[in-house]
Motif scaffolding. Structure first.
Motif, PDB file in Angstrom:
ATOM      1  N   HIS A  44     -36.015  56.922  31.280  1.00  0.00           N
ATOM      2  CA  HIS A  44     -35.802  56.539  32.686  1.00  0.00           C
ATOM      3  C   HIS A  44     -36.192  55.073  32.913  1.00  0.00           C
ATOM      4  O   HIS A  44     -35.553  54.382  33.710  1.00  0.00           O
ATOM      5  N   GLU A  45     -37.200  54.602  32.211  1.00  0.00           N
ATOM      6  CA  GLU A  45     -37.566  53.188  32.291  1.00  0.00           C
ATOM      7  C   GLU A  45     -36.497  52.308  31.636  1.00  0.00           C
ATOM      8  O   GLU A  45     -36.193  51.227  32.120  1.00  0.00           O
ATOM      9  N   LEU A  46     -35.944  52.782  30.543  1.00  0.00           N
ATOM     10  CA  LEU A  46     -34.922  52.012  29.826  1.00  0.00           C
ATOM     11  C   LEU A  46     -33.674  51.809  30.674  1.00  0.00           C
ATOM     12  O   LEU A  46     -33.082  50.735  30.669  1.00  0.00           O
ATOM     13  N   SER A  47     -33.292  52.835  31.381  1.00  0.00           N
ATOM     14  CA  SER A  47     -32.057  52.747  32.172  1.00  0.00           C
ATOM     15  C   SER A  47     -32.175  51.739  33.311  1.00  0.00           C
ATOM     16  O   SER A  47     -31.165  51.274  33.831  1.00  0.00           O
ATOM     17  N   GLU A  48     -33.391  51.367  33.681  1.00  0.00           N
ATOM     18  CA  GLU A  48     -33.602  50.396  34.752  1.00  0.00           C
ATOM     19  C   GLU A  48     -33.650  48.955  34.247  1.00  0.00           C
ATOM     20  O   GLU A  48     -33.629  48.026  35.036  1.00  0.00           O
ATOM     21  N   LYS A  49     -33.680  48.767  32.931  1.00  0.00           N
ATOM     22  CA  LYS A  49     -33.781  47.425  32.352  1.00  0.00           C
ATOM     23  C   LYS A  49     -32.397  46.791  32.232  1.00  0.00           C
ATOM     24  O   LYS A  49     -31.410  47.472  31.986  1.00  0.00           O
ATOM     25  N   ASP A  50     -32.369  45.457  32.369  1.00  0.00           N
ATOM     26  CA  ASP A  50     -31.102  44.770  32.108  1.00  0.00           C
ATOM     27  C   ASP A  50     -30.932  44.631  30.600  1.00  0.00           C
ATOM     28  O   ASP A  50     -31.819  44.961  29.811  1.00  0.00           O
ATOM     29  N   LYS A  51     -29.784  44.142  30.163  1.00  0.00           N
ATOM     30  CA  LYS A  51     -29.437  44.069  28.745  1.00  0.00           C
ATOM     31  C   LYS A  51     -30.471  43.276  27.930  1.00  0.00           C
ATOM     32  O   LYS A  51     -30.881  43.701  26.858  1.00  0.00           O
ATOM     33  N   ARG A  52     -30.908  42.142  28.447  1.00  0.00           N
ATOM     34  CA  ARG A  52     -31.867  41.296  27.739  1.00  0.00           C
ATOM     35  C   ARG A  52     -33.222  41.998  27.609  1.00  0.00           C
ATOM     36  O   ARG A  52     -33.832  42.010  26.536  1.00  0.00           O
ATOM     37  N   GLN A  53     -33.691  42.596  28.693  1.00  0.00           N
ATOM     38  CA  GLN A  53     -34.972  43.311  28.661  1.00  0.00           C
ATOM     39  C   GLN A  53     -34.908  44.512  27.713  1.00  0.00           C
ATOM     40  O   GLN A  53     -35.854  44.790  26.988  1.00  0.00           O
ATOM     41  N   LEU A  54     -33.781  45.204  27.750  1.00  0.00           N
ATOM     42  CA  LEU A  54     -33.602  46.375  26.901  1.00  0.00           C
ATOM     43  C   LEU A  54     -33.628  45.977  25.425  1.00  0.00           C
ATOM     44  O   LEU A  54     -34.301  46.605  24.613  1.00  0.00           O
ATOM     45  N   SER A  55     -32.920  44.921  25.083  1.00  0.00           N
ATOM     46  CA  SER A  55     -32.902  44.436  23.699  1.00  0.00           C
ATOM     47  C   SER A  55     -34.311  44.044  23.247  1.00  0.00           C
ATOM     48  O   SER A  55     -34.732  44.381  22.133  1.00  0.00           O
ATOM     49  N   ALA A  56     -35.028  43.339  24.091  1.00  0.00           N
ATOM     50  CA  ALA A  56     -36.391  42.915  23.756  1.00  0.00           C
ATOM     51  C   ALA A  56     -37.305  44.128  23.587  1.00  0.00           C
ATOM     52  O   ALA A  56     -38.141  44.166  22.677  1.00  0.00           O
ATOM     53  N   TYR A  57     -37.138  45.112  24.450  1.00  0.00           N
ATOM     54  CA  TYR A  57     -37.977  46.308  24.378  1.00  0.00           C
ATOM     55  C   TYR A  57     -37.716  47.059  23.070  1.00  0.00           C
ATOM     56  O   TYR A  57     -38.646  47.461  22.365  1.00  0.00           O
ATOM     57  N   ILE A  58     -36.450  47.254  22.741  1.00  0.00           N
ATOM     58  CA  ILE A  58     -36.097  47.970  21.518  1.00  0.00           C
ATOM     59  C   ILE A  58     -36.604  47.203  20.295  1.00  0.00           C
ATOM     60  O   ILE A  58     -37.156  47.787  19.360  1.00  0.00           O
TER      61      ILE A  58
END
Length: 188
Positions: free
Chosen positions: A61-75
């Motif tokens: 649910h946190e991932l779905s709220e991230k933009d593409k750049r944030q998601l890539s950095a998180y992963i």
């Protein structure tokens, strides 16, 4: 054809499962690449990516709220950290205390009587058995300190643990060994 991990296939919510399937398809090759970059071997890269997928599902649910750049950095961060964790764990398991391979009996000068020598050997065996009951990390730090005669700074450099954690491990080991030895002595 890309095979979807079972952990994703078992997600009950259809929207969450579809989201994770898309995410997996998009990032799986980068996840493997990052894992290899930070030291994953051919033997453990599948395990690392699987653990990463589990971690990502927990935060879906946190991932779905991230933009593409944030998601890539998180992963990227999750994969890097899981790879480091696997490497540390593998290193610790490779260098666990192997007290059973050391014949400590000959290293101690004991009493001159046969009974005294037997008691001393029993004490050494008791301590050896107690040491095996320590948590793996504490046992590893104790091994590095007592068998390899490394300084706390050297242990810190090898394990990546902070200096205060090394001291805490040594204190816990000493306390545990004394406590268990006293308990076993009182049962005799």
């Amino acid at each position: 054809m890309l095979i979807m991990p079972l952990v994703i296939q078992n997600i009950e919510n259809d929207d969450d499962r579809n989201y994770m399937e898309r995410l997996y398809r998009e990032y799986v090759s980068r996840m493997y690449s990052i894992a290899r970059k930070y030291g994953a071997t051919h033997n453990n890269e599948d395990d690392i990516v699987s653990e990463c997928v589990k971690s990502l599902i927990e935060k879906i649910h946190e991932l779905s709220e991230k933009d593409k750049r944030q998601l890539s950095a998180y992963i990227f961060t999750v994969v890097r950290n899981k790879t480091f964790d696997f490497n540390r764990k593998a290193h610790r398991e490779q260098h666990l205390v192997r007290i059973d391979h050391v014949d400590d009996h000959d290293k101690f000068e004991g009493p001159d009587t046969v009974e005294g020598q037997i008691l001393q050997r029993e004490k050494i065996d008791m301590i050896r058995n107690i040491t095996f009951r320590l948590p793996p990390l504490v046992r590893e730090v104790l091994r590095m300190k007592c068998q390899e005669h490394l300084s706390v700074l050297e242990i810190t450099a090898q394990t990546g643990l902070p200096e205060n954690e090394i001291w805490n491990c040594l204190r816990r080991a000493r306390y545990f060994i004394r406590k268990k030895a006293d308990e076993e002595d009182s049962h005799d």
